[in-house]
Design an enzyme around this catalytic site. Structure first.
Site, short mmCIF file in Angstrom:
data_model
loop_
_atom_site.label_atom_id
_atom_site.label_comp_id
_atom_site.label_asym_id
_atom_site.label_seq_id
_atom_site.Cartn_x
_atom_site.Cartn_y
_atom_site.Cartn_z
N ASP A 446 25.39 -6.07 35.68
CA ASP A 446 26.60 -6.43 34.95
C ASP A 446 26.24 -6.67 33.49
O ASP A 446 25.26 -7.34 33.18
CB ASP A 446 27.19 -7.70 35.58
CG ASP A 446 28.48 -8.13 34.92
OD1 ASP A 446 29.46 -7.39 34.99
OD2 ASP A 446 28.49 -9.23 34.32
N GLU A 483 26.09 -1.63 33.01
CA GLU A 483 27.07 -1.51 31.93
C GLU A 483 26.34 -1.61 30.59
O GLU A 483 25.87 -2.69 30.23
CB GLU A 483 28.11 -2.63 32.03
CG GLU A 483 28.99 -2.56 33.26
CD GLU A 483 29.99 -3.69 33.28
OE1 GLU A 483 31.20 -3.42 33.30
OE2 GLU A 483 29.56 -4.86 33.28
#
Length: 867
Positions: A446, A483
């Site tokens: 993340d 990400e």
């Protein structure tokens, strides 16, 4: 200038404004701070203050209390003062590779905690998860690591640490009762850590030591994960609505062991077609879910179902319960290396450990690898919060601080500082534990751009060191992606070289490509209001089917819309070719460009160096589902059949791109969240998945006002329109066609080229330049170069593939003169397709002309000439 130390008693005032000062050291101005220290780039050029060599032995004591830098004038009067950020000196003095947490020597555990600023530290040992019979064990400190040696009787017991430490946020010495940041098992609601040995055979399901991972083909062996598609899934979503799962197991890890359930049959069908992995949204210990069902409040489903599809009553009933029910996406880390207790049938102790392993085992047997979504970039809380662990042990160390000493929160939570040695170590040790002891096959990071590139290379190296012989897993086959967004206090490499899209090229670590995503969907993730209607994309009408319905007051003029469509097509072509920075092709203007030359909002569209670095996606848990964004973008009178065809075409683009295809769970089922743009805390109702295919969850009511209220004026009339609700047949059609695209990808290695050189040599595009048919993307993947020179034969059944994507409302034709008089056939999967329309796609050998119906993707095979 002096450095003043406030003693741990916290008493008094030195006259310099320093609490309890009992030591003062002179400082001298040194050389400017170097400007090339990765992790501290933001300090480059700033003045430095140094302590005399004779005083350096006093630093460890200084660090156990309040430390203040004081400026005094010639008369000895204070003129200024500031606090001190101590992460750098703690790294210099106390960073260690020593094993932390519960460390086993045979059956004897030693508990180790890194706490170099603690004045004292004790271990509280409990016989049970909520017993009151604590035994206090004194701990000794060596080099910042406190330890206590136990005996065999400690196995299974619970514990807390009692830490006496100065806390800057309260400006006082606090005594904190805190769990272990290296916990591997917990009591319910993380109230206590538990002493367990993950290598204990008693915690292993039958056959755990011989779990067989789904195999990949030989030509893919060098690529972690094998370039196989990924299915992103939330554990609770998967089964909480599934009546074919026993009630007690719904919403838990155990649901995955019921292989005859509707959900597992669906996953098995995807695996048989070619899906490679299930990506699980966070499954580590989450701070925001009560692990006791009795402590949660769930809305009444019958009441929710009684309201109209466009009503605001559903969200009004759910909203007060959002923080009290069993649902959250889980991006709220509490303990990084313990399975989440609310996903276990018993959150007290080791049941969660066993059930997580049983889930992995069942998915592997179904033919699917398991990817974990990990969130090391932030914690749920910092300071003295009840959900804070790290900051109550070493205050001010584990989190990234700004220039005035406040915790940065650009991730919407307290940001961790993995550039600090021991936070980086915690991340690596945690990942290795999941890989070694839970046989996790991949990790999705993340907000990976908030980590440094070096962090991620260190993770890769640690995993690569794992071997089947020593660790039970082949770490080199573990997939890493994340990400790679660039924002916040670390943006543009402000503190370190970030793990962002452009920086990760050449590492083999993949990032999500928003380039193809935005081109296919239209607009961007921050769209709201009328732009949700007018920012159409390749898939849903840009130029060829303009949306002039309600809310379209800012519709584009035809010339602008056409130019956007042509640019979107180039961005998609590049994504189909692995999003390679160096990939060369003819763009919409007729010139030869590389991927890095193609524009994406002022940045290079192409940025990868290898196809495995390209995560190809058009939907994920974030933002509206693919179906819901189409409900905005398609003109209001677009028939449901055409909306379904558009979704299927989007799924084809993902499946047939070079790189790693990524699907949001339910993307193959027309999944809707009733147009919720951020359903992280919207409960089971708006996040429903139905593996009986009776509903896609469209029309569950107006989504939560707090997040979506500004768009209700667009959402309400759409939810009220019965023509916008798909039938079960539409959902089943979407599911079947998606499996066909997966099967086509799996049918030929030409769709899974493993190198940039291979893509450049084999993959090309027709219908480019200024005279192209707008919208049509014509991709050829060949076993031969343009000059006819033979390449390595990687598909014995085909000399090539021709893939045509036509999102428009009319049939298109495409001529390839090189194929005149060749035998070119519709792919056998499509010959037998459930889609009668795609079967009408044709090829005329006399002219080398293909015909493809409206809103259709078609794949043609050029058979081997010897066959």
């Amino acid at each position: 200038m002096s450095l003043s130390h406030g003693g741990r008693d916290g008493a008094g005032d030195s006259g310099n404004g320093v609490r309890g000062a009992d030591m003062s050291l002179d400082l001298t101005v040194g050389s400017p701070y170097p400007d090339d220290i990765d992790g501290r780039l933001h300090l480059g050029g700033l003045p430095t203050l140094t302590i005399a060599q004779v005083d350096r032995a006093k630093v460890p004591e200084l660090l156990t209390g309040q430390v203040v830098v004081v400026a005094v004038n010639g008369d000895g009067d204070r003129v200024d003062a500031t606090g001190l950020q101590i992460a750098g000196v703690l790294d210099d003095l106390y960073a260690t590779d020593e094993a932390l947490g519960v460390v086993w020597d045979g059956n004897v555990p030693t508990l180790k905690l890194w706490a170099p600023t603690a004045g004292s530290l004790s271990l509280l040992l409990f016989s049970g998860p909520r017993s009151h019979d604590a035994t206090t064990v004194e701990m000794s400190c060596d080099g910042g690591v406190w330890s206590a040696v136990g005996d065999e009787s400690w196995n299974g017991k619970f514990y807390l640490y009692e830490v006496e430490v100065y806390v800057p946020s309260t400006d006082a010495v606090e005594t904190n009762l805190v769990t272990d940041p290296y916990s591997v098992s917990l009591a319910r609601n993380s109230e206590r850590s538990q002493i367990v040995n993950l290598a204990d055979p008693a915690l292993a399901p039958a056959g755990w030591d011989t779990v067989a991972k789904p195999k990949v083909e030989k030509f893919e062996d060098a690529v972690p994960g094998g370039l196989r598609p990924i299915y992103e899934l939330h554990v609770r979503d998967f089964s909480v609505w599934d009546e074919s799962v026993p009630d007690a197991d719904r919403g838990t890890f155990a649901a995955f062991t019921h292989t005859d359930s509707d959900g597992m049959r669906h996953l098995a069908g995807l695996a048989d077609a070619g899906m490679g992995s299930v990506h699980l949204l966070p499954v580590f210990d989450i701070a925001t879910i009560n692990e006791s069902p009795a402590g949660r409040t769930e809305p009444d489903r019958a009441t929710l179902a009684s309201f109209p599809p466009d009503s605001d009553r559903q969200q009004a009933l759910i909203s007060p319960l959002r923080d009290h029910d069993g649902f959250n996406w889980g991006y709220d880390p509490f303990h990084y290396t313990v399975p989440e207790g609310s996903y276990s049938t018993d959150p007290d102790g080791t049941t969660r450990v066993v059930q997580f392993r049983e889930m992995v085992q069942s998915l592997n047997r179904t033919g699917l690898r398991v990817v974990m979504d990990v969130v090391y970039n932030h914690t749920n809380a910092s300071g003295q919060s009840e959900f804070s662990v790290l900051d109550r042990i070493v205050p001010g160390y584990y989190h990234r601080l700004n220039e005035v000493g406040e915790v940065e929160t650009s991730t919407c939570c307290p940001n961790t500082a993995t550039e600090h040695a021991m936070m980086g170590k915690l991340m690596i040790d945690s990942v290795v534990t999941w890989a070694r002891h839970y046989k996790v096959d991949g990790f999705r990071f993340d907000l990976m751009g908030h980590h440094s590139k070096q962090n991620m290379l260190d993770v890769r190296a640690a995993l690569d060191a794992l071997t089947v012989e020593n660790d039970g897993v082949d770490g080199s086959k573990i997939l890493l992606y994340g990400e790679g967004w660039n924002f916040g206090e670390v943006a543009d490499n402000a503190r370190f070289v970030q793990a962002t899209q452009l920086n990760m090229a050449g590492t083999g670590i993949a990032t999500f490509s928003d380039r193809l995503r935005d081109a296919v969907r239209g607009g961007g993730p921050l769209d709201c209001g009328d732009s949700l209607v007018t920012n159409q994309g390749y898939l849903n009408g840009l130029w060829y089917d303009p949306n002039d319905g309600p809310g379209a007051g800012l519709a584009l003029d035809e010339a602008t819309a056409k130019e956007r469509l042509l640019l979107a097509a180039d961005q998609i072509r590049l994504g189909l070719a692995g999003n390679l920075a160096a990939y060369s092709f003819v763009d919409r203007t007729g010139i030869t460009v590389t991927g890095a030359d193609v524009d994406y909002n002022g940045y290079p569209a192409g940025y990868t160096a290898d196809p495995r670095e390209n995560i190809v996606y058009i939907a994920a848990h974030d933002n509206q589902t693919l179906f819901d964004i189409g409900q905005y973008h398609h003109p209001p009178d677009t028939p449901m059949a055409d909306r379904v065809r558009a979704q299927n075409l989007g799924n084809a683009i993902v499946a047939l791109a070079q790189g790693v295809p990524f699907y949001h769970a339910g993307q193959d089922l027309l999944r809707s969240k009733s147009m919720d743009r951020d359903s992280y805390n919207s409960g089971d109702w708006f996040n429903r998945l139905d593996f009986t295919y009776q509903t896609n969850n469209w029309g569950a009511g107006l989504p939560v006002e707090e997040v979506n209220g500004e768009n209700w004026y667009l959402i309400r009339p759409r939810l009220a329109n019965p023509a916008l609700k798909p039938a079960r047949s539409d959902i089943e059609f979407n599911a079947a066609v998606t499996r066909e695209w997966l099967a086509i990808r799996q049918s030929s290695p030409l769709f899974r080229l493993g190198t940039a050189d291979g893509i450049q040599a084999r993959l090309s595009f027709g219908n480019t330049g200024p005279d192209q048919t707008p919208g049509l993307i014509a991709m050829t993947i060949s076993d031969a170069t343009d000059d006819g020179a033979e390449l390595e034969d990687i598909d014995p059944d085909a000399d090539g593939m021709v893939v045509l994507f036509n999102p428009t409302t009319e049939a298109v034709i495409y001529t390839d003169p090189s194929l005149v008089d060749d035998r070119v056939e519709l792919h056998p999967v499509l010959v037998d397709s459930v889609d009668e329309t795609v079967k009408t796609s044709s090829f005329d050998a006399a002219t080398g002309t293909f015909t493809v119906p409206a809103r259709t993707a078609a794949v043609f095979v050029v058979p081997t000439r010897a066959s």
